[in-house]
Design a protein around this motif. Structure first.
Motif, PDB file in Angstrom:
ATOM      1  N   TYR A 192       0.808  -1.220   0.000  1.00 42.57           N
ATOM      2  CA  TYR A 192       0.000   0.000   0.000  1.00 42.57           C
ATOM      3  C   TYR A 192       0.841   1.269   0.000  1.00 42.57           C
ATOM      4  CZ  TYR A 192      -4.402  -2.486   0.442  1.00 42.57           C
ATOM      5  OH  TYR A 192      -5.490  -3.274   0.193  1.00 42.57           O
ATOM      6  N   ALA A 193       0.144   2.404  -0.039  1.00 43.24           N
ATOM      7  CA  ALA A 193       0.774   3.712  -0.269  1.00 43.24           C
ATOM      8  C   ALA A 193       1.465   4.236   0.972  1.00 43.24           C
ATOM      9  CB  ALA A 193      -0.266   4.712  -0.773  1.00 43.24           C
ATOM     10  N   THR A 194       2.435   3.482   1.454  1.00 41.42           N
ATOM     11  CA  THR A 194       3.304   3.910   2.535  1.00 41.42           C
ATOM     12  C   THR A 194       4.736   3.659   2.085  1.00 41.42           C
ATOM     13  OG1 THR A 194       3.033   1.724   3.533  1.00 41.42           O
ATOM     14  CG2 THR A 194       1.658   3.492   4.403  1.00 41.42           C
ATOM     15  N   GLU A 195       5.693   4.195   2.808  1.00 39.59           N
ATOM     16  CA  GLU A 195       7.097   3.923   2.494  1.00 39.59           C
ATOM     17  C   GLU A 195       7.470   2.518   2.959  1.00 39.59           C
ATOM     18  OE1 GLU A 195       9.357   6.033   0.990  1.00 39.59           O
ATOM     19  OE2 GLU A 195       7.742   7.462   0.616  1.00 39.59           O
ATOM     20  N   HIS A 196       8.276   1.834   2.142  1.00 34.68           N
ATOM     21  CA  HIS A 196       8.724   0.493   2.484  1.00 34.68           C
ATOM     22  C   HIS A 196      10.241   0.447   2.381  1.00 34.68           C
ATOM     23  CE1 HIS A 196       4.559  -0.911   2.207  1.00 34.68           C
ATOM     24  NE2 HIS A 196       4.485  -0.255   1.056  1.00 34.68           N
ATOM     25  N   GLN A 197      10.899  -0.049   3.438  1.00 28.63           N
ATOM     26  CA  GLN A 197      12.352  -0.155   3.409  1.00 28.63           C
ATOM     27  C   GLN A 197      12.783  -1.457   4.070  1.00 28.63           C
ATOM     28  OE1 GLN A 197      14.466   3.311   4.720  1.00 28.63           O
ATOM     29  NE2 GLN A 197      16.474   2.363   4.509  1.00 28.63           N
ATOM     30  N   ILE A 198      13.664  -2.196   3.383  1.00 27.71           N
ATOM     31  CA  ILE A 198      14.242  -3.415   3.938  1.00 27.71           C
ATOM     32  C   ILE A 198      15.754  -3.336   3.781  1.00 27.71           C
ATOM     33  CG2 ILE A 198      12.183  -4.782   3.469  1.00 27.71           C
ATOM     34  CD1 ILE A 198      13.720  -6.059   1.134  1.00 27.71           C
ATOM     35  N   ALA A 199      16.465  -4.195   4.529  1.00 31.59           N
ATOM     36  CA  ALA A 199      17.917  -4.148   4.516  1.00 31.59           C
ATOM     37  C   ALA A 199      18.522  -4.949   3.380  1.00 31.59           C
ATOM     38  CB  ALA A 199      18.464  -4.663   5.848  1.00 31.59           C
ATOM     39  N   GLY A 200      17.841  -6.004   2.941  1.00 36.17           N
ATOM     40  CA  GLY A 200      18.396  -6.906   1.946  1.00 36.17           C
ATOM     41  C   GLY A 200      17.672  -6.850   0.628  1.00 36.17           C
ATOM     42  N   THR A 201      17.164  -8.014   0.180  1.00 34.58           N
ATOM     43  CA  THR A 201      16.559  -8.159  -1.144  1.00 34.58           C
ATOM     44  C   THR A 201      15.046  -8.295  -1.041  1.00 34.58           C
ATOM     45  OG1 THR A 201      18.511  -9.157  -2.152  1.00 34.58           O
ATOM     46  CG2 THR A 201      16.406  -9.677  -3.160  1.00 34.58           C
ATOM     47  N   LEU A 202      14.337  -7.568  -1.888  1.00 26.55           N
ATOM     48  CA  LEU A 202      12.905  -7.766  -2.093  1.00 26.55           C
ATOM     49  C   LEU A 202      12.728  -8.670  -3.300  1.00 26.55           C
ATOM     50  CD1 LEU A 202       9.854  -7.188  -1.759  1.00 26.55           C
ATOM     51  CD2 LEU A 202      10.186  -5.184  -3.227  1.00 26.55           C
ATOM     52  N   SER A 203      12.029  -9.785  -3.115  1.00 31.26           N
ATOM     53  CA  SER A 203      11.817 -10.745  -4.189  1.00 31.26           C
ATOM     54  C   SER A 203      10.331 -11.048  -4.332  1.00 31.26           C
ATOM     55  CB  SER A 203      12.588 -12.039  -3.903  1.00 31.26           C
ATOM     56  OG  SER A 203      12.371 -12.993  -4.921  1.00 31.26           O
ATOM     57  N   ILE A 204       9.801 -10.829  -5.529  1.00 29.52           N
ATOM     58  CA  ILE A 204       8.402 -11.153  -5.825  1.00 29.52           C
ATOM     59  C   ILE A 204       8.394 -12.048  -7.061  1.00 29.52           C
ATOM     60  CG2 ILE A 204       6.103 -10.235  -6.349  1.00 29.52           C
ATOM     61  CD1 ILE A 204       6.828  -7.751  -4.802  1.00 29.52           C
ATOM     62  N   PRO A 205       8.411 -13.376  -6.873  1.00 28.19           N
ATOM     63  CA  PRO A 205       8.516 -14.291  -8.010  1.00 28.19           C
ATOM     64  C   PRO A 205       7.205 -14.578  -8.728  1.00 28.19           C
ATOM     65  CG  PRO A 205       9.483 -15.214  -5.984  1.00 28.19           C
ATOM     66  CD  PRO A 205       8.622 -14.056  -5.603  1.00 28.19           C
ATOM     67  N   THR A 206       6.055 -14.380  -8.053  1.00 26.74           N
ATOM     68  CA  THR A 206       4.784 -14.781  -8.653  1.00 26.74           C
ATOM     69  C   THR A 206       3.713 -13.731  -8.400  1.00 26.74           C
ATOM     70  OG1 THR A 206       4.070 -15.962  -6.644  1.00 26.74           O
ATOM     71  CG2 THR A 206       5.299 -17.240  -8.289  1.00 26.74           C
ATOM     72  N   GLY A 207       2.709 -13.711  -9.286  1.00 28.33           N
ATOM     73  CA  GLY A 207       1.493 -12.954  -9.070  1.00 28.33           C
ATOM     74  C   GLY A 207       1.561 -11.501  -9.483  1.00 28.33           C
ATOM     75  N   GLN A 208       0.381 -10.901  -9.585  1.00 28.50           N
ATOM     76  CA  GLN A 208       0.261  -9.480  -9.897  1.00 28.50           C
ATOM     77  C   GLN A 208       0.725  -8.648  -8.706  1.00 28.50           C
ATOM     78  OE1 GLN A 208      -3.751  -8.224 -10.737  1.00 28.50           O
ATOM     79  NE2 GLN A 208      -3.193  -6.078 -11.013  1.00 28.50           N
ATOM     80  N   LEU A 209       1.401  -7.534  -9.002  1.00 28.19           N
ATOM     81  CA  LEU A 209       1.864  -6.615  -7.961  1.00 28.19           C
ATOM     82  C   LEU A 209       1.224  -5.260  -8.159  1.00 28.19           C
ATOM     83  CD1 LEU A 209       3.735  -5.705  -5.628  1.00 28.19           C
ATOM     84  CD2 LEU A 209       5.487  -5.250  -7.370  1.00 28.19           C
ATOM     85  N   VAL A 210       0.625  -4.718  -7.092  1.00 23.67           N
ATOM     86  CA  VAL A 210       0.129  -3.348  -7.068  1.00 23.67           C
ATOM     87  C   VAL A 210       0.948  -2.601  -6.025  1.00 23.67           C
ATOM     88  CG1 VAL A 210      -1.830  -1.849  -6.543  1.00 23.67           C
ATOM     89  CG2 VAL A 210      -2.187  -3.980  -7.812  1.00 23.67           C
ATOM     90  N   LEU A 211       1.539  -1.478  -6.435  1.00 24.62           N
ATOM     91  CA  LEU A 211       2.449  -0.752  -5.561  1.00 24.62           C
ATOM     92  C   LEU A 211       2.031   0.704  -5.465  1.00 24.62           C
ATOM     93  CD1 LEU A 211       5.051  -0.793  -3.883  1.00 24.62           C
ATOM     94  CD2 LEU A 211       6.336  -0.361  -5.984  1.00 24.62           C
ATOM     95  N   GLY A 212       1.877   1.188  -4.217  1.00 27.31           N
ATOM     96  CA  GLY A 212       1.453   2.561  -4.023  1.00 27.31           C
ATOM     97  C   GLY A 212       2.457   3.418  -3.287  1.00 27.31           C
ATOM     98  N   GLY A 213       3.577   2.818  -2.825  1.00 29.64           N
ATOM     99  CA  GLY A 213       4.562   3.566  -2.061  1.00 29.64           C
ATOM    100  C   GLY A 213       5.968   3.259  -2.508  1.00 29.64           C
ATOM    101  N   ASN A 214       6.898   4.137  -2.164  1.00 29.52           N
ATOM    102  CA  ASN A 214       8.296   3.951  -2.528  1.00 29.52           C
ATOM    103  C   ASN A 214       8.890   2.738  -1.817  1.00 29.52           C
ATOM    104  OD1 ASN A 214       8.086   6.337  -3.991  1.00 29.52           O
ATOM    105  ND2 ASN A 214       8.862   7.585  -2.296  1.00 29.52           N
ATOM    106  N   VAL A 215       9.863   2.092  -2.476  1.00 26.35           N
ATOM    107  CA  VAL A 215      10.543   0.929  -1.915  1.00 26.35           C
ATOM    108  C   VAL A 215      12.042   1.159  -1.973  1.00 26.35           C
ATOM    109  CG1 VAL A 215      10.999  -1.538  -2.116  1.00 26.35           C
ATOM    110  CG2 VAL A 215       8.700  -0.655  -2.587  1.00 26.35           C
ATOM    111  N   THR A 216      12.710   0.956  -0.830  1.00 28.06           N
ATOM    112  CA  THR A 216      14.166   1.024  -0.753  1.00 28.06           C
ATOM    113  C   THR A 216      14.673  -0.314  -0.236  1.00 28.06           C
ATOM    114  OG1 THR A 216      14.135   3.398  -0.293  1.00 28.06           O
ATOM    115  CG2 THR A 216      16.142   2.199   0.268  1.00 28.06           C
ATOM    116  N   ALA A 217      15.601  -0.923  -0.967  1.00 33.69           N
ATOM    117  CA  ALA A 217      16.192  -2.198  -0.564  1.00 33.69           C
ATOM    118  C   ALA A 217      17.702  -2.047  -0.510  1.00 33.69           C
ATOM    119  CB  ALA A 217      15.808  -3.308  -1.542  1.00 33.69           C
ATOM    120  N   GLY A 218      18.321  -2.543   0.558  1.00 36.07           N
ATOM    121  CA  GLY A 218      19.763  -2.436   0.693  1.00 36.07           C
ATOM    122  C   GLY A 218      20.510  -3.282  -0.309  1.00 36.07           C
ATOM    123  N   ALA A 219      19.880  -4.343  -0.800  1.00 33.05           N
ATOM    124  CA  ALA A 219      20.474  -5.203  -1.828  1.00 33.05           C
ATOM    125  C   ALA A 219      19.634  -5.073  -3.099  1.00 33.05           C
ATOM    126  CB  ALA A 219      20.577  -6.639  -1.330  1.00 33.05           C
TER     127      ALA A 219
END
Length: 300
Positions: free
Chosen positions: A151-178
């Protein structure tokens, strides 16, 4: 405002509700939760809710029916899994007040969410983060589902974001360290102006649509393998790759400008189209044994 502790639990009946009301309230899961109850994908097997509380995920959840956590989620004691793939059931985590994060001092905790063909809804109230400095960023985040909404919030993780399957709806910025690896070949839809920032590579295999701005910043290569703006043109596209931007989808359509900072490699014949008045800028070398056609009412 107290704490509810839940140890190893096997649930054969349809549903368990856990309530912890008040800021500071906590539900602490110390053992695996396994639900063998059967039902439709819309049924709920575990629901946790309260006002301002936190669910501490200290073990795994495996359920044939849906999992709903209407609070903040703290991943504790190691990497954890929420798995409803046996029943293709939905998973919802709103993030409550503090969001979705790892326990303080636990920087290697990862989270895997598996819903089969079910829906995953994350961060309606607060996204992935570090609980305003009181926790840690989740290391790696993997989501397998038929449909995922971040949803439309900020998202931050330290490593890897992986989405291998399915439809993705994204409303907020994403920061990944990897890396950011959206390797699903289903649709990727924007519901707001989005920035994706990765410490290493960004890989997007899905078709990208939505009438918003998209910015991609990577510390290595950025690879786009699907169509961009084929159904709903993006407002603009800006790619800033420390490595090479690889264009493998064939068509990139925006109403506004497109900017490619760094070198570009064509993996197929490519048409870049800015339909209204956007400038198209290639600020580095363009290579590859394929044709490049630029269509714009602005400046190239």
């Amino acid at each position: 405002n107290g704490t509810v502790t839940v140890g190893n639990t096997t649930l054969a009946s349809p549903r368990l509700d856990i309530i912890a009301n008040g800021t500071g309230g906590r539900v602490v899961q110390t053992g695996d939760f396994i639900s063998t109850a059967t039902g439709t994908p819309g049924d709920i097997g575990l629901q946790v809710y309260g006002s301002g509380a936190t669910y501490v995920l200290g073990a795994d959840i495996v359920s044939n029916t849906g999992v709903v956590i209407l609070d903040a989620l703290e991943v504790s004691g190691g990497s954890r899994t929420i798995d409803t793939s046996g029943g293709n059931a939905a998973i919802q985590v709103t993030g409550g007040i503090d969001g979705i994060y790892a326990a303080s001092g636990e920087t290697t905790n990862s989270l895997t969410i598996a819903a089969g063909t079910g829906n995953v809804l994350l961060g309606q109230f607060a996204g992935f983060g570090n609980a305003n400095g009181t926790g840690e960023y989740i290391d790696n985040l993997t989501i397998n589902a038929g449909f995922t909404n971040l949803y439309a919030t900020e998202h931050q993780i330290a490593g890897t974001l992986s989405i291998p399957t399915g439809q993705l709806v994204l409303g907020g910025n994403v920061t990944a360290g990897a890396a950011i690896a959206i390797t699903t070949t289903s649709d990727f839809d924007l519901t707001g102006n989005i920035s994706l920032s990765a410490g290493t590579a960004i890989t997007i295999a899905a078709n990208i649509d939505g009438g918003y701005d998209l910015g991609l910043t990577s510390g290595a290569n950025t690879t786009l393998s699907g169509l961009v703006g084929a159904t709903a043109r993006l407002s603009s596209l800006a790619i800033n790759a420390t490595g090479t931007t690889e264009l493998n989808g064939g068509a990139i359509n925006t109403t506004g400008g497109q900017t490619y900072t760094g070198s570009v490699m064509l993996g197929t014949a490519t048409v870049v189209n800015a339909s209204v008045a956007g400038n198209v800028g290639f600020l580095g070398t363009v290579d590859g044994g394929y044709s490049l056609e630029v269509q714009t009412a602005g400046v190239t």
